[in-house]
Design a protein around this motif. Sequence first.
Motif, PDB file in Angstrom:
ATOM      1  N   ARG A   2       0.825  -1.194   0.000  1.00  0.00           N
ATOM      2  CA  ARG A   2       0.000   0.000   0.000  1.00  0.00           C
ATOM      3  C   ARG A   2       0.873   1.263   0.000  1.00  0.00           C
ATOM      4  NH1 ARG A   2      -5.176   0.003   2.994  1.00  0.00           N
ATOM      5  NH2 ARG A   2      -4.190  -1.503   4.347  1.00  0.00           N
TER       6      ARG A   2
ATOM      7  N   MET B  15       2.628   1.852  -3.263  1.00  0.00           N
ATOM      8  CA  MET B  15       1.736   2.339  -4.303  1.00  0.00           C
ATOM      9  C   MET B  15       1.381   3.801  -4.085  1.00  0.00           C
ATOM     10  SD  MET B  15       1.660   0.308  -6.443  1.00  0.00           S
ATOM     11  CE  MET B  15       1.336  -1.190  -7.238  1.00  0.00           C
TER      12      MET B  15
ATOM     13  N   ARG C  57       2.307   6.645  -6.786  1.00  0.00           N
ATOM     14  CA  ARG C  57       0.998   7.013  -7.350  1.00  0.00           C
ATOM     15  C   ARG C  57       0.428   5.886  -8.203  1.00  0.00           C
ATOM     16  NH1 ARG C  57       0.870  12.726  -6.875  1.00  0.00           N
ATOM     17  NH2 ARG C  57       2.886  13.390  -6.120  1.00  0.00           N
ATOM     18  N   GLY C  58       0.546   4.700  -7.706  1.00  0.00           N
ATOM     19  CA  GLY C  58      -0.117   3.588  -8.377  1.00  0.00           C
ATOM     20  C   GLY C  58       0.670   2.936  -9.495  1.00  0.00           C
TER      21      GLY C  58
END
Lengths: 503, 168
Positions: free
Chosen positions: A455, A458, A462-463
């Motif tokens: 988490r 990411m 930013r993913g």
Amino acid sequence: MDMNMFQNLLTGFVAAGTLQNVGFAMIGCLVGTLIGVLPGIGPIPTLAMLLPITFGLDPLTSLIMMAGIYYGAQYGGSTTSILVNMPGESSSVVTCIDGYQMARRGRAGAALAVAALGSFFAGCVGTVFIAGFGPPLASFAQKFNSPDYFSLMVLGLVTAVILAQGSVLKAITVILIGLLFGLVGTDVNSGATRYTFGISTLWDGIDFLPLVIGMFGLVEIIRNLEGDTIEREPIPTKMKDLWPTRAEFKEAIPAALRGTALGSLLGILPGGGAVLASFAAYTVEKKVVRNPTFAFGKGAIQGVAGPEAANNSAAQTSFIPLLTLGLPSNPIMAIMMGAMMIQGIQPGSAVMTSNPELFWGLVASMWIGNLMLVIINLPLIGMWVKLLQVPYSLLYPAIIMFCCIGVYSSNSEPSQLLLMVIFAAFGYILMRFGCEPAPMVLGFILGPLMEENLRRSMVLSRGDPMIFLQRPISATLLALTACVVALIVLPSFRATREEAFKE
Amino acid sequence: MLRVKSPQDLGAGLLFIFIGLVGIYFGKDLTYGSARSMGPGYFPTWLSWIIMGMGGICLFKCFTLDGPPIERIPLRPILCVFAGVLAFGYLIEHIRLEPALVLLVAIATQGRSDTNQKKMLLLAVCMAFASVLIFVVLLGQAMPTWSGDYLSAAFTKLWSLFSSAKGA
């Protein structure tokens, strides 16, 4: 640096040298030898069952005792292998091959002595290894960021697969199921309850104790109950035969040295541990030794000295990843990690700076424990051999009582016993479907940590999942993971792995 | 016609698919979020899909590759051990530790046909008191017992006798 290590070891010996800590190191070593000698029960169920006892102790004392059980079992396991031709412990499987042949030749005493002395030497080296490698590795680990930790866990879990018996596919899936089980309960970030099915016992997650005691303790009992009673008649040994001859020493010493080196290295690797080390050491001995006095399989002393040294040094050094990176390298270390977390300590690089007595005390206790074990195992060998005659029917009532009391006393909730039965059933089914249940604990312990680090990574990127390849440490770890996967899939390696587990 | 070549893989495959389905179904109500802000459902849903996929591969394998059969599962020891444990859990708060332990062993022992029942019960009684001594008296764990207070008192008495003898 050297001065520092001396200072640190001194701190350790002061912490480990208290009457209470030496006493519990002794208890750990005795219990370890006992379960090592008895074929029915191994270190994983024992540690699981004794976990509740450690709650009342302080963290260092409980770790000292549990560590003593693990490496004590490496000593005890060889006794049964040599005298009965039945491995007392899975890490002593290969010791049966030549150890028993030596015993049949009338050299049981020499085999036992070589195993114990080799283990002692290996244990000492392993301890020095931890003292030497621990601090640099821990300070290196402080550079780790979330993506690096995530990749490290991926590497650790994948490597653990090599150690699991049977199908790689199933082992990976069992670890994934462990990860999923680890997520049950209230999510720390959102407060949402996951997979609790409205049962309040599960709000804090699945408790570690019913899971491990059910899957390993109860399953072990069932397995032993369904088996036929096995005659175990040890080969009689006299005390005066204990000392090996000069010629035997000459062959055993280099083998023990090789075993120690190999075991120390394999112990550090994520996924490594005592079992892997002993198999690898036996293979190496067979390759390296050209003209043994007795051929391998016919009582070669190298076949005892190498693997026994290797399993003990690996048992010590497998603490390194746990104490410095917070990564349990095998199921036994996962249980240790669970014990530390229950005590309120998050294993990892911070332990050494925030809690130096714990780290150095444990290291020092290992040396003390190894010394105790030589004494426990050599002069008292007759006593342990007698214990082999205790029938299992007298043993399992005690074991099942321990399981139940342990699970109940941890929080006085009867529902925990139901949970334990459910996990016992699950573990049993897995076993019958050819899946080794042990790797599940690794996943279970690492589940929440992995999710948290994923988490955070990411959020950082930013993913973008490429972050795992852009950071050098993480990329290196993933490259190593890829190598391991390639190794597992490669047909030639697969063949040797299957062969190793067959023996 | 499909023929199961390795029953163990069939079992494992079905089990994995079942767990994956449960994970996906019960993860539906959880917020999934997105990669950059993962919700509570993100990681478990991914895991469940992978587990189900692995189960699928296992199923495929069971029809193509030969494997060992599933060993006979003897129900008697399993049921006896489970029944003993559940009885213990259900009864401990009503009949307290010692009888619950004896009952546990009495039930679990039925899992084997060749045990000497009388000897086993005697052993169970002795071990029940030993457990009280270890867990309640020495380790101080709170559990409902009949003999805990008496054993504690006796232990303290003995301890004080021992230490005063040492001091004298």
